[in-house]
Write an enzyme that holds these catalytic residues in place. Sequence first.
Site, PDB file in Angstrom:
ATOM      1  N   ARG A 281     -42.685  -4.973  21.881  1.00  0.00           N
ATOM      2  CA  ARG A 281     -41.629  -4.789  22.902  1.00  0.00           C
ATOM      3  C   ARG A 281     -41.944  -5.533  24.208  1.00  0.00           C
ATOM      4  O   ARG A 281     -41.642  -5.057  25.300  1.00  0.00           O
ATOM      5  CB  ARG A 281     -41.420  -3.320  23.240  1.00  0.00           C
ATOM      6  CG  ARG A 281     -40.537  -2.496  22.393  1.00  0.00           C
ATOM      7  CD  ARG A 281     -39.336  -3.146  21.746  1.00  0.00           C
ATOM      8  NE  ARG A 281     -39.174  -2.544  20.455  1.00  0.00           N
ATOM      9  CZ  ARG A 281     -39.664  -3.071  19.334  1.00  0.00           C
ATOM     10  NH1 ARG A 281     -40.252  -4.254  19.332  1.00  0.00           N
ATOM     11  NH2 ARG A 281     -39.533  -2.467  18.206  1.00  0.00           N
ATOM     12  N   SER A 357     -33.574   3.332  22.626  1.00  0.00           N
ATOM     13  CA  SER A 357     -34.828   4.049  22.944  1.00  0.00           C
ATOM     14  C   SER A 357     -35.127   3.909  24.432  1.00  0.00           C
ATOM     15  O   SER A 357     -35.178   2.786  24.944  1.00  0.00           O
ATOM     16  CB  SER A 357     -35.997   3.445  22.162  1.00  0.00           C
ATOM     17  OG  SER A 357     -35.691   3.466  20.796  1.00  0.00           O
ATOM     18  N   GLU A 454     -38.567   1.602  28.278  1.00  0.00           N
ATOM     19  CA  GLU A 454     -38.261   0.318  27.620  1.00  0.00           C
ATOM     20  C   GLU A 454     -37.249  -0.511  28.419  1.00  0.00           C
ATOM     21  O   GLU A 454     -37.402  -1.728  28.522  1.00  0.00           O
ATOM     22  CB  GLU A 454     -37.735   0.606  26.211  1.00  0.00           C
ATOM     23  CG  GLU A 454     -37.553  -0.631  25.386  1.00  0.00           C
ATOM     24  CD  GLU A 454     -37.088  -0.326  23.974  1.00  0.00           C
ATOM     25  OE1 GLU A 454     -37.818   0.327  23.216  1.00  0.00           O
ATOM     26  OE2 GLU A 454     -35.973  -0.762  23.625  1.00  0.00           O
TER      27      GLU A 454
HETATM   28  C1  LIG Z   1     -27.631   1.910  20.771  1.00  0.00           C
HETATM   29  C2  LIG Z   1     -28.763   0.975  21.104  1.00  0.00           C
HETATM   30  C3  LIG Z   1     -29.708   0.671  20.142  1.00  0.00           C
HETATM   31  C4  LIG Z   1     -30.760  -0.211  20.426  1.00  0.00           C
HETATM   32  N1  LIG Z   1     -31.685  -0.475  19.462  1.00  0.00           N
HETATM   33  C5  LIG Z   1     -32.707  -1.323  19.712  1.00  0.00           C
HETATM   34  C6  LIG Z   1     -33.683  -1.606  18.706  1.00  0.00           C
HETATM   35  O1  LIG Z   1     -33.617  -1.121  17.583  1.00  0.00           O
HETATM   36  N2  LIG Z   1     -34.694  -2.457  19.021  1.00  0.00           N
HETATM   37  C7  LIG Z   1     -34.795  -3.031  20.242  1.00  0.00           C
HETATM   38  O2  LIG Z   1     -35.742  -3.787  20.460  1.00  0.00           O
HETATM   39  N3  LIG Z   1     -33.877  -2.792  21.213  1.00  0.00           N
HETATM   40  C8  LIG Z   1     -32.848  -1.956  20.981  1.00  0.00           C
HETATM   41  N4  LIG Z   1     -31.930  -1.674  21.961  1.00  0.00           N
HETATM   42  C9  LIG Z   1     -32.075  -2.278  23.287  1.00  0.00           C
HETATM   43  C10 LIG Z   1     -31.215  -3.541  23.499  1.00  0.00           C
HETATM   44  O3  LIG Z   1     -30.086  -3.554  22.674  1.00  0.00           O
HETATM   45  C11 LIG Z   1     -31.992  -4.818  23.253  1.00  0.00           C
HETATM   46  O4  LIG Z   1     -33.130  -4.858  24.072  1.00  0.00           O
HETATM   47  C12 LIG Z   1     -31.141  -6.059  23.522  1.00  0.00           C
HETATM   48  O5  LIG Z   1     -31.844  -7.212  23.152  1.00  0.00           O
HETATM   49  C13 LIG Z   1     -30.698  -6.190  24.968  1.00  0.00           C
HETATM   50  O6  LIG Z   1     -29.733  -7.226  25.009  1.00  0.00           O
HETATM   51  P1  LIG Z   1     -28.661  -7.336  26.172  1.00  0.00           P
HETATM   52  O7  LIG Z   1     -27.964  -8.638  26.006  1.00  0.00           O
HETATM   53  O8  LIG Z   1     -27.811  -6.131  26.194  1.00  0.00           O
HETATM   54  O9  LIG Z   1     -29.599  -7.393  27.445  1.00  0.00           O
HETATM   55  P2  LIG Z   1     -29.303  -6.791  28.890  1.00  0.00           P
HETATM   56  O10 LIG Z   1     -29.381  -5.306  28.828  1.00  0.00           O
HETATM   57  O11 LIG Z   1     -28.083  -7.378  29.450  1.00  0.00           O
HETATM   58  O12 LIG Z   1     -30.569  -7.331  29.677  1.00  0.00           O
HETATM   59  C14 LIG Z   1     -31.857  -6.780  29.459  1.00  0.00           C
HETATM   60  C15 LIG Z   1     -32.880  -7.620  30.230  1.00  0.00           C
HETATM   61  O13 LIG Z   1     -32.962  -8.911  29.654  1.00  0.00           O
HETATM   62  C16 LIG Z   1     -32.647  -9.909  30.628  1.00  0.00           C
HETATM   63  N5  LIG Z   1     -31.855 -10.963  29.994  1.00  0.00           N
HETATM   64  C17 LIG Z   1     -30.742 -10.815  29.249  1.00  0.00           C
HETATM   65  N6  LIG Z   1     -30.293 -12.022  28.839  1.00  0.00           N
HETATM   66  C18 LIG Z   1     -31.149 -12.933  29.347  1.00  0.00           C
HETATM   67  C19 LIG Z   1     -31.212 -14.354  29.301  1.00  0.00           C
HETATM   68  N7  LIG Z   1     -30.319 -15.072  28.644  1.00  0.00           N
HETATM   69  N8  LIG Z   1     -32.218 -14.956  29.976  1.00  0.00           N
HETATM   70  C20 LIG Z   1     -33.149 -14.254  30.659  1.00  0.00           C
HETATM   71  N9  LIG Z   1     -33.127 -12.902  30.752  1.00  0.00           N
HETATM   72  C21 LIG Z   1     -32.139 -12.258  30.094  1.00  0.00           C
HETATM   73  C22 LIG Z   1     -31.821  -9.200  31.676  1.00  0.00           C
HETATM   74  O14 LIG Z   1     -31.891  -9.873  32.929  1.00  0.00           O
HETATM   75  C23 LIG Z   1     -32.475  -7.836  31.688  1.00  0.00           C
HETATM   76  O15 LIG Z   1     -33.612  -7.855  32.496  1.00  0.00           O
HETATM   77  C24 LIG Z   1     -30.863  -0.786  21.717  1.00  0.00           C
HETATM   78  C25 LIG Z   1     -29.899  -0.467  22.685  1.00  0.00           C
HETATM   79  C26 LIG Z   1     -28.869   0.404  22.384  1.00  0.00           C
HETATM   80  C27 LIG Z   1     -27.838   0.719  23.434  1.00  0.00           C
END
Ligand SMILES: Cc1cc2nc3c(=O)[nH]c(=O)nc-3n(C[C@H](O)[C@H](O)[C@H](O)COP(=O)(O)OP(=O)(O)OC[C@H]3O[C@@H](n4cnc5c(N)ncnc54)[C@H](O)[C@@H]3O)c2cc1C
Length: 476
Positions: A281, A357, A454
Amino acid sequence: MTKPSESAAPGVPPLFVELCQVLRSRGVVVREETFQGPFDRAGGYCELRGDRLVLLDKRARPAEQFRALLECIEEIGLSTLGLAGTDLSPALLAQLNRRGHMPWPHSTEAPPLARGHLRQDVSQNLAPYTTLGIGGPAADFLVVHGRTSLAHQLARAQELGLETRVLGGGSNLVVADEGVASSVVLMRTRGIRFQAESGSVLAEVEAGESWDEFVRQTVERGYRGLECLSGIPGTVGATPIQNVGAYGQEVAQTIESVTVMDPTDGSLTTLSNEACEFSYRSSIFKGKGSALGIVVSVTFRLEEDPRPTIAFKELEAALSDIAEPTLADARRAVVALRRKKSMVYDVSDPNHRSCGSFFTNPVLPAAAFERLQRKHTTVPHFPLPDGTFKVPAAWLIEKSGLTRGTRLGPVGLSTAHTLAIVAHDGASAKDVVRFAHVVRRQVEETFDVRLRPEPEFWGFAELEDGLPVLPDGQEP
Ligand SMILES: Cc1cc2nc3c(=O)[nH]c(=O)nc-3n(C[C@H](O)[C@H](O)[C@H](O)COP(=O)(O)OP(=O)(O)OC[C@H]3O[C@@H](n4cnc5c(N)ncnc54)[C@H](O)[C@@H]3O)c2cc1C
């Protein structure tokens, strides 16, 4: 070389003609040519010695050329072209709006996510762009559909003296109620290119693509490597940040390289897998904001192999009735398992307002683990190759007395999984943080183990072990 016709010839959408006229009126050259090589894109945008050029492949059908033209205009950016919504016909504006919509809308009340590149109202809260549905406004906010407009916005943020933050699907984010004093770019860049290479397949994916839509395509094409990561919300560009993982796979296993844009000068650098320093992670990017660059694309190396990776007991059990499970079987099983735990983003699920999580599984040095095991003999654990032990945070929370559905006012644990913190009606970011402190303290008092959150936190003054510090005098 010819120009696309100015009047709507049979089969040519009238909006295509309007788009060509709009672009030409802003000094963009639009040209049709017969491209060389196999047909893969109907057209593209480039800047050549200061000229802005849109090239369309003559071999493409009018509808394909039209889609390519829409992509080009998104890449250049309406605001870059000096266009306002009123310069376009309502039908064309509607097309651009439709394309700007997220495939995973978080709120039915959310305003249209994109009007091409028209700047959003900066007083608008970020809440509808996060899965928690919480968070105040940004100092500046723009939807970007292409690298060119991203570079322009980065330059603008520098002029304004603001740091830039990237918002993907907002599914791993807690934004403060007061908002964030940054320029926020909503990444909606699109594009997936598959290419066969030395017995495997390289997939280069633009950061704003929907992660699960990309995974679906890899499974459909019979490419192995991401099937167990089905059903995770968010964008492709966010996956390297915390080395997204689930059900026995993590993106570090398939990421070939990550291309980032330097927010200070818009230059691009490609980092190899090793340079990303992936771990559980985490990666070199985690917690650093955009200091190490903004991810603009990620390249994955996948195998042309219809057999899924089954390295997780729960998944193995779910597939045990199928003699030779396919990638599609694995994807279906993973999504079904996730759904039972409210771990897919589904607005009809009462637990849907979460970040998945909330805490990572603690990884304990051998001595600390042995101390824990002496007191709590049934603690589940996974020995890691470096001699440390991973302990499930969900078990620690549950056994500390905080069962599923435990609530403190408008915030509580998911009724389907103790590891997710859910925001209910009326919840604020402060409520979420206060509740996270309650969970962390309870686990620490029971097991002497400190949980680390996380998600990322935006707009909070101070973090302690990853969790925002509560204002003075506030007891959780
Ligand atoms: C229902 C649910 C289930 C989930 N299950 C999992 C799982 O099984 N495993 C897991 O690892 N995660 C899980 N997650 C967490 C999440 O979905 C992941 O971490 C996902 O990759 C976040 O993507 P996002 O585009 O929504 O990022 P955001 O929430 O928009 O951003 C998260 C962080 O990443 C940065 N970021 C985003 N895009 C970029 C970019 N292009 N360049 C630089 N920085 C960037 C943002 O600035 C921020 O700091 C879950 C979340 C939910 C709501």
